[in-house]
Design a protein around this motif. Structure first.
Motif, PDB file in Angstrom:
ATOM      1  N   PRO A   1       4.666 -14.238  -9.527  1.00 17.82           N
ATOM      2  CA  PRO A   1       5.705 -13.426  -8.890  1.00 17.82           C
ATOM      3  C   PRO A   1       5.697 -13.432  -7.127  1.00 17.82           C
ATOM      4  N   ALA A   2       6.564 -14.213  -6.548  1.00 14.34           N
ATOM      5  CA  ALA A   2       6.277 -14.308  -5.126  1.00 14.34           C
ATOM      6  C   ALA A   2       6.251 -12.920  -4.412  1.00 14.34           C
ATOM      7  N   ASP A   3       6.960 -11.816  -4.913  1.00 11.90           N
ATOM      8  CA  ASP A   3       6.847 -10.504  -4.254  1.00 11.90           C
ATOM      9  C   ASP A   3       5.786  -9.550  -4.726  1.00 11.90           C
ATOM     10  N   GLY A   4       5.079 -10.231  -5.548  1.00  8.61           N
ATOM     11  CA  GLY A   4       3.897  -9.408  -6.220  1.00  8.61           C
ATOM     12  C   GLY A   4       2.482  -9.749  -5.653  1.00  8.61           C
ATOM     13  N   VAL A   5       2.235 -11.130  -5.155  1.00  7.17           N
ATOM     14  CA  VAL A   5       1.103 -11.452  -4.973  1.00  7.17           C
ATOM     15  C   VAL A   5       0.920 -11.764  -3.427  1.00  7.17           C
ATOM     16  N   VAL A   6      -0.464 -12.084  -3.084  1.00  9.80           N
ATOM     17  CA  VAL A   6      -0.734 -12.487  -1.699  1.00  9.80           C
ATOM     18  C   VAL A   6      -1.710 -13.761  -1.982  1.00  9.80           C
ATOM     19  N   LEU A   7      -1.577 -15.065  -1.869  1.00 10.92           N
ATOM     20  CA  LEU A   7      -2.321 -16.144  -2.092  1.00 10.92           C
ATOM     21  C   LEU A   7      -3.295 -16.138  -1.153  1.00 10.92           C
ATOM     22  N   GLN A   8      -4.751 -16.098  -1.415  1.00 10.99           N
ATOM     23  CA  GLN A   8      -5.534 -16.089  -0.371  1.00 10.99           C
ATOM     24  C   GLN A   8      -6.324 -17.380  -0.167  1.00 10.99           C
ATOM     25  N   LEU A   9      -6.429 -18.030   0.804  1.00 14.53           N
ATOM     26  CA  LEU A   9      -7.015 -19.245   1.153  1.00 14.53           C
ATOM     27  C   LEU A   9      -8.567 -19.053   1.909  1.00 14.53           C
ATOM     28  N   THR A  10      -9.509 -19.704   1.382  1.00 18.67           N
ATOM     29  CA  THR A  10     -10.487 -19.701   2.197  1.00 18.67           C
ATOM     30  C   THR A  10     -11.067 -21.299   2.408  1.00 18.67           C
ATOM     31  N   PRO A  11     -10.310 -21.871   3.577  1.00 18.11           N
ATOM     32  CA  PRO A  11     -10.682 -23.308   3.480  1.00 18.11           C
ATOM     33  C   PRO A  11     -12.415 -23.549   4.298  1.00 18.11           C
TER      34      PRO A  11
END
Length: 420
Positions: A83-93
């Motif tokens: 769900p777009a309003d329920g998560v934060v997608l965390q990137l570690t490049p």
């Protein structure tokens, strides 16, 4: 994702707080235990499985789930099941993002997904291309002095980005991060205040301890009522709690004694223990007091685990909840456990669990302490002693989600009661 896959690891959660130390969300991630706990692609799959099969979304309610994803999973269609309003997608490049990665980030942003950039160490080829696409930047504060933190956070201060300090373990970490411009904080610093032998309790804490002792000893309701009468704020709090618990009750509450009867002794004990852990003058709102939430979560998880081990044993389940709360009491009161034992009358099973991890309550408490410390090997060793009982990694993960859902349900009920 099957139950087997979910059973390959433990689902760890790390709280994320705002400046007022109120809960904003959790970072959810696998904690150790074989290859599944260390492979990024399996980690990303696990958190999706948790959403689909464990009901994380409903458990967290309005709180966000920060999920670590790797470059491969970023491009997987399965990510859009979250769900777009329920998560934060965390990137570690670990390298500069290519054109395909940047385009994918733009597309996810257009679909209202929030992105976070973790592992930030300053403007470089890895971070610069992503600055206009992320909502949060995470900076690990461990080992950094105030000048270094200000140097990292300062150039970002004018950007519409939430700065999140990771690895906050002490009050000084929190203060330095706040002064450097951070508005979000990740860590367990709130659960580790100084513990000093011989510290004096406040008058309100002393009153609560007297009432807890009366309730634990099953004293007459009249004696408990008399103790509450001497604290008007406590009396109002009791009536408020009973009003929430007894919604739809056919009779109006006519007295404090009536309120105590409606609440019941088991719930009365829980309420008093929760009150003892709150800052002076505040209601026991587990959703807004981080230390209290940790305690309530541990109490509820112990209760649920005991329910799986000993179905129908209401007495042991009640002891389990109090054991979980009491395990956090040294942090709440700033007193060592042995001094708390001198002041609060506890059943012997609870004392044995807290003092030396004896009995089923003690083993469960040791399990949850390993779980909270993300010690997967320790959890496995303890669970091995419960072989054949149905207690395993799956059960522990499920009890965590059910406990988060229980806390969220309490928060929503309090919000409804507060509406005019």
């Amino acid at each position: 994702m099957s139950d087997r896959a979910l059973g390959e690891t433990y689902l760890s959660r790390q709280p994320i707080l705002d400046l007022r130390q109120e809960m904003v969300g959790y970072e959810l991630l696998p904690a150790g235990g074989g290859t599944a706990g260390h492979a990024p692609e399996n980690a990303a799959m696990l958190v999706c499985a948790a959403y689909a099969e464990l009901g994380v979304r409903s458990a967290l309610g309005r709180h966000k789930a920060f999920l670590r994803i790797d470059a491969e999973f970023l491009h997987d269609d399965a990510i859009e099941a979250l769900p777009a309003d329920g998560v934060v997608l965390q990137l570690t490049p670990d390298r500069p993002p290519d054109a395909q990665t940047l385009e994918r980030c733009r597309m996810l942003r257009e679909r209202r997904y929030s992105l976070a950039l973790a592992g930030y160490e300053g403007l470089d080829a890895r971070s610069s291309p992503l600055l206009t696409m992320v909502d949060f930047i995470k900076i690990d504060v461990r080992g950094k002095n105030p000048r270094q933190l200000l140097s990292l956070a300062g150039p970002l201060a004018r950007l519409p980005i939430g700065l999140l300090a990771q690895g906050v373990e002490t009050p000084d970490d929190f203060a330095h991060g706040r002064d450097s411009g951070f508005r979000l904080f990740q860590g367990y610093f709130f659960a580790r205040p100084e513990i000093v032998s011989g510290r004096r309790l406040t008058a309100s804490q002393a009153t609560l301890i007297r009432l807890i002792n009366l309730a634990m000893r099953d004293a007459d309701t009249a004696r408990i009522e008399e103790g509450i009468k001497h604290d008007p704020a406590l009396a109002v709090n009791l009536l408020s709690i009973v009003n929430s618990v007894a919604y739809g009750f056919p009779q109006r509450i006519s007295s404090l004694r009536h309120a105590i009867t409606v609440l019941g002794r088991r719930q009365l004990q829980r309420w008093l223990h929760l009150l003892l852990m709150t800052p002076a003058g505040k209601a026991p709102d587990a959703a807004r007091t981080p230390l209290l939430q940790v305690a309530a979560l541990r109490g509820r998880m112990l209760e649920l685990l005991v329910g799986r081990l000993r179905p129908g044993d209401a007495a042991l389940a009640g002891q389990a909840f109090i054991t979980g709360l009491m395990s956090m009491m040294p942090a709440a009161l700033g007193l060592p456990m042995n001094e708390i034992f001198e002041q609060i009358a506890l059943e012997q099973e609870i004392v044995a669990a807290l003092q030396s991890y004896q009995g089923p309550l003690g083993k469960m408490l040791a399990l949850l302490e390993c779980f909270d410390a993300e010690d997967a090997d320790g959890c496995d060793q303890i669970l091995a002693g419960f072989a054949g009982t149905g207690l395993d990694r799956n059960a522990l993960n499920a009890c965590l989600i059910d406990s988060l859902r229980w806390i969220n349900a309490g928060e929503e009920a309090e919000s409804r009661d507060a509406r005019p």
